[in-house]
Design an enzyme around this catalytic site. Structure first.
Site, short mmCIF file in Angstrom:
data_model
loop_
_atom_site.label_atom_id
_atom_site.label_comp_id
_atom_site.label_asym_id
_atom_site.label_seq_id
_atom_site.Cartn_x
_atom_site.Cartn_y
_atom_site.Cartn_z
N ASN A 137 0.84 -1.20 0.00
CA ASN A 137 0.00 0.00 0.00
C ASN A 137 0.87 1.25 0.00
O ASN A 137 1.94 1.30 0.62
CB ASN A 137 -0.99 0.01 1.18
CG ASN A 137 -0.38 -0.22 2.53
OD1 ASN A 137 0.62 -0.92 2.68
ND2 ASN A 137 -0.96 0.38 3.56
N GLU A 150 0.36 5.22 0.70
CA GLU A 150 -0.56 6.25 1.20
C GLU A 150 -0.15 7.63 0.69
O GLU A 150 0.91 7.82 0.09
CB GLU A 150 -0.60 6.19 2.73
CG GLU A 150 -1.12 4.85 3.21
CD GLU A 150 -1.34 4.77 4.71
OE1 GLU A 150 -0.83 5.62 5.46
OE2 GLU A 150 -2.03 3.81 5.13
N ASN A 151 -1.04 8.60 0.95
CA ASN A 151 -0.80 9.96 0.46
C ASN A 151 -1.38 10.96 1.46
O ASN A 151 -2.38 10.67 2.13
CB ASN A 151 -1.49 10.12 -0.91
CG ASN A 151 -1.06 11.37 -1.61
OD1 ASN A 151 -1.65 12.43 -1.43
ND2 ASN A 151 -0.02 11.26 -2.40
N TYR A 201 -5.57 11.74 1.70
CA TYR A 201 -5.81 10.33 2.07
C TYR A 201 -6.49 9.49 0.98
O TYR A 201 -6.17 8.33 0.77
CB TYR A 201 -6.63 10.24 3.36
CG TYR A 201 -5.97 10.85 4.57
CD1 TYR A 201 -4.61 11.13 4.60
CD2 TYR A 201 -6.73 11.15 5.70
CE1 TYR A 201 -4.01 11.70 5.72
CE2 TYR A 201 -6.14 11.72 6.83
CZ TYR A 201 -4.78 12.00 6.83
OH TYR A 201 -4.21 12.55 7.94
N GLU A 210 -3.04 -4.60 -3.13
CA GLU A 210 -3.57 -5.50 -4.15
C GLU A 210 -3.60 -4.82 -5.53
O GLU A 210 -3.25 -5.41 -6.55
CB GLU A 210 -4.99 -5.94 -3.81
CG GLU A 210 -5.12 -6.74 -2.52
CD GLU A 210 -5.38 -5.88 -1.29
OE1 GLU A 210 -4.82 -4.76 -1.19
OE2 GLU A 210 -6.13 -6.34 -0.42
N CYS A 245 -10.16 -4.95 0.43
CA CYS A 245 -11.26 -4.00 0.60
C CYS A 245 -12.21 -4.09 -0.60
O CYS A 245 -11.92 -4.75 -1.60
CB CYS A 245 -10.72 -2.58 0.74
SG CYS A 245 -10.20 -1.85 -0.83
N CYS A 274 -10.77 -3.07 -4.03
CA CYS A 274 -9.85 -4.09 -4.57
C CYS A 274 -10.61 -5.32 -5.05
O CYS A 274 -10.24 -5.94 -6.05
CB CYS A 274 -8.81 -4.48 -3.52
SG CYS A 274 -7.61 -3.16 -3.23
#
Ligand code: THU
Length: 128
Positions: A42, A44-45, A48, A55, A85, A88
């Site tokens: 994953n 992130e940023n 958000y 995945e 999730c 995904c």
């Protein structure tokens, strides 16, 4: 490839995750029909919603390298078991509704089900 080995590959990359906001690190390992494995973590940023899951990173890597037939995906996280999730699930559904999805607290305690089971009546533009 055994589920345990695929899961180990997912676990092996999760420390490369960029997750400074949630602290929740995820690793994914995607197995192609040819036996190739593409991993992802994953990312992130600060904004958000721009975050991308492990995945989808793995799928993007595989597709951009010319592979689009997938047999299984294993997901590992810094907190143990982690099912994909909703976004995904839909993302994966595009390529194989029967994809095997594997996760667990560790390689000796894995759970597995099909994507179809995780995403009932997933969306496709064309009728199957
Ligand atoms: N995350 C994934 O990488 N995969 C999932 O299927 C669920 C969530 C990530 C996104 C975010 O960086 C962190 O986990 C917490 O939601």
């Amino acid at each position: 490839m055994e589920d345990r080995e695929l899961y180990r590959q997912a676990k092996a990359v999760l420390n490369r995750a960029y997750a400074p906001y949630s602290g929740f690190r995820v690793g994914a390992a995607l197995l192609t029909k040819e036996g190739r494995v593409f991993t992802g973590v994953n990312v992130e940023n600060s904004s958000y919603g721009a975050t991308i899951c492990a995945e989808r990173v793995a799928v993007g890597k595989a597709i951009s390298d010319g592979f689009r037939e997938f047999e299984a995906i294993a997901v590992a996280s810094s907190e143990g078991k982690a099912w994909p999730c909703g976004i995904c699930r839909q993302f994966l559904y595009e390529f194989n509704t029967n994809l095997r999805v594997i996760t667990g607290i560790d390689a000796e305690h894995l759970e597995c089900c099909t994507l179809k089971e995780l995403l009932a009546c997933g969306f496709r533009l064309s009728a199957e």
